[in-house]
Design a protein around this motif. Structure first.
Motif, PDB file in Angstrom:
ATOM      1  N   SER A 139       0.874  -1.228  -0.085  1.00  0.00           N
ATOM      2  CA  SER A 139       0.021   0.080   0.076  1.00  0.00           C
ATOM      3  C   SER A 139       0.840   1.095   0.011  1.00  0.00           C
ATOM      4  CB  SER A 139      -0.878   0.042   1.240  1.00  0.00           C
ATOM      5  OG  SER A 139      -1.942   1.195   1.183  1.00  0.00           O
ATOM      6  N   SER A 140       0.386   2.423   0.090  1.00  0.00           N
ATOM      7  CA  SER A 140       0.672   3.465   0.051  1.00  0.00           C
ATOM      8  C   SER A 140       0.419   4.445   1.181  1.00  0.00           C
ATOM      9  CB  SER A 140       0.929   4.376  -1.300  1.00  0.00           C
ATOM     10  OG  SER A 140       1.128   5.566  -1.173  1.00  0.00           O
ATOM     11  N   VAL A 141       1.221   5.572   1.811  1.00  0.00           N
ATOM     12  CA  VAL A 141       0.419   6.462   2.533  1.00  0.00           C
ATOM     13  C   VAL A 141      -0.512   7.433   1.910  1.00  0.00           C
ATOM     14  CG1 VAL A 141       2.199   8.436   1.780  1.00  0.00           C
ATOM     15  CG2 VAL A 141       1.260   8.440   4.396  1.00  0.00           C
ATOM     16  N   MET A 144      -4.059   6.384   2.973  1.00  0.00           N
ATOM     17  CA  MET A 144      -4.403   7.157   4.450  1.00  0.00           C
ATOM     18  C   MET A 144      -4.735   8.203   4.681  1.00  0.00           C
ATOM     19  SD  MET A 144      -0.980   5.013   5.945  1.00  0.00           S
ATOM     20  CE  MET A 144      -1.446   5.314   7.821  1.00  0.00           C
ATOM     21  N   LYS A 157      -7.169   1.104  -2.376  1.00  0.00           N
ATOM     22  CA  LYS A 157      -6.322   0.529  -1.654  1.00  0.00           C
ATOM     23  C   LYS A 157      -6.995   0.168  -0.174  1.00  0.00           C
ATOM     24  CE  LYS A 157      -2.338   0.280  -3.771  1.00  0.00           C
ATOM     25  NZ  LYS A 157      -1.484  -0.799  -3.859  1.00  0.00           N
ATOM     26  N   ARG A 158      -7.884   1.277   0.250  1.00  0.00           N
ATOM     27  CA  ARG A 158      -8.287   1.010   1.441  1.00  0.00           C
ATOM     28  C   ARG A 158      -9.522  -0.045   1.567  1.00  0.00           C
ATOM     29  NH1 ARG A 158      -8.330   6.847   1.467  1.00  0.00           N
ATOM     30  NH2 ARG A 158     -10.635   6.792   0.755  1.00  0.00           N
ATOM     31  N   ILE A 161      -7.563  -3.388   1.400  1.00  0.00           N
ATOM     32  CA  ILE A 161      -7.077  -3.721   2.889  1.00  0.00           C
ATOM     33  C   ILE A 161      -8.251  -4.176   3.754  1.00  0.00           C
ATOM     34  CG2 ILE A 161      -6.033  -2.856   5.026  1.00  0.00           C
ATOM     35  CD1 ILE A 161      -4.410  -1.017   3.123  1.00  0.00           C
ATOM     36  N   VAL A 179       0.226  -5.759   5.981  1.00  0.00           N
ATOM     37  CA  VAL A 179       0.280  -4.522   4.800  1.00  0.00           C
ATOM     38  C   VAL A 179       1.611  -3.727   5.119  1.00  0.00           C
ATOM     39  CG1 VAL A 179      -0.740  -2.267   4.209  1.00  0.00           C
ATOM     40  CG2 VAL A 179      -1.968  -4.251   5.063  1.00  0.00           C
ATOM     41  N   THR A 181       3.217  -0.412   3.860  1.00  0.00           N
ATOM     42  CA  THR A 181       2.842   0.811   3.423  1.00  0.00           C
ATOM     43  C   THR A 181       4.073   1.692   3.085  1.00  0.00           C
ATOM     44  OG1 THR A 181       0.782   0.929   5.084  1.00  0.00           O
ATOM     45  CG2 THR A 181       1.573   2.990   3.930  1.00  0.00           C
ATOM     46  N   GLY A 183       5.671   5.267   2.496  1.00  0.00           N
ATOM     47  CA  GLY A 183       5.099   6.376   2.874  1.00  0.00           C
ATOM     48  C   GLY A 183       6.434   7.498   2.274  1.00  0.00           C
TER      49      GLY A 183
END
Length: 203
Positions: A139-141, A144, A157-158, A161, A179, A181, A183
């Protein structure tokens, strides 16, 4: 550290996928899934040179669903599934084509989730508490936070997850879900090193 395992990498033809191949190749069998067949063939050669027990290419677009991917495995057990694939990772919301929304949804949500469910359902006795299916989701920041013009990517992505975590909770004896992440955004000339660092930390 994973060793003597069969590792399926979704998005293996991407630069991040390539970094995972190089990191996990020694002493493991690799299944390399991606859209770019020519690039996959090159990465397979690199995997062989890096000491992979076996490396096999599966040219497949996740937008086409998980059934062909499952058939390509021919019943082979997957010990570790790394999902580094995304159809929307490099597309801004303003550039998304509405007629492609179904393909985006399959690639970034339905296919990866459906594939994990299918693996657990078709091989129920293979995955146990002592030998679970390891699912590693990249995933990636951006997933979020609210990011102008990148909310579609973040939403997929959310959702992925959330669904994969739900599967892991329901099938806690059969699967482990992690996961990773990302960032840190680095200048373009540092991207290769960044990808290698991500793969190394994941391992």
């Amino acid at each position: 550290v994973f060793a003597c395992m069969t590792i399926l990498i979704l998005g293996a033809s991407s630069e991040l996928g390539r970094a995972f191949v190089q990191e996990f190749a020694p002493h493991n069998s690799l299944l390399l899934a991606g859209r770019d067949g020519a690039h996959l063939a090159m990465i397979k050669r690199e995997a062989d040179q890096a000491g992979a027990s076996e490396a096999r290419c599966i040219e497949h677009d996740l937008a086409h669903g998980h059934h062909a991917l499952l058939e390509a495995l021919q019943g082979q057990k997957v010990d570790v599934l790394i999902n580094a694939a995304s159809a929307t990772s490099n597309i801004r919301d303003s550039a998304l084509e509405p007629e492609q929304i179904e393909a985006y949804t399959r690639a970034d949500l339905l296919t990866p989730v459906g594939f994990v469910m299918a693996l657990l359902q078709t091989q129920p006795t293979v995955y146990t508490e002592g030998a679970p299916l390891h699912v590693i989701f990249i995933s990636s920041v951006l997933a979020m936070i609210h990011s102008p013009d990148r909310d579609t990517y973040a939403a997929y992505k959310r959702l992925q997850i959330a669904f994969l975590q739900r599967i892991a909770n329901l099938r806690h004896q059969q699967t482990r879900f992690t996961v990773v992440t990302i960032g840190v955004r680095l200048p373009r000339h540092e991207c290769t090193r960044c990808h290698k660092n991500i793969a190394r930390k994941t391992a």
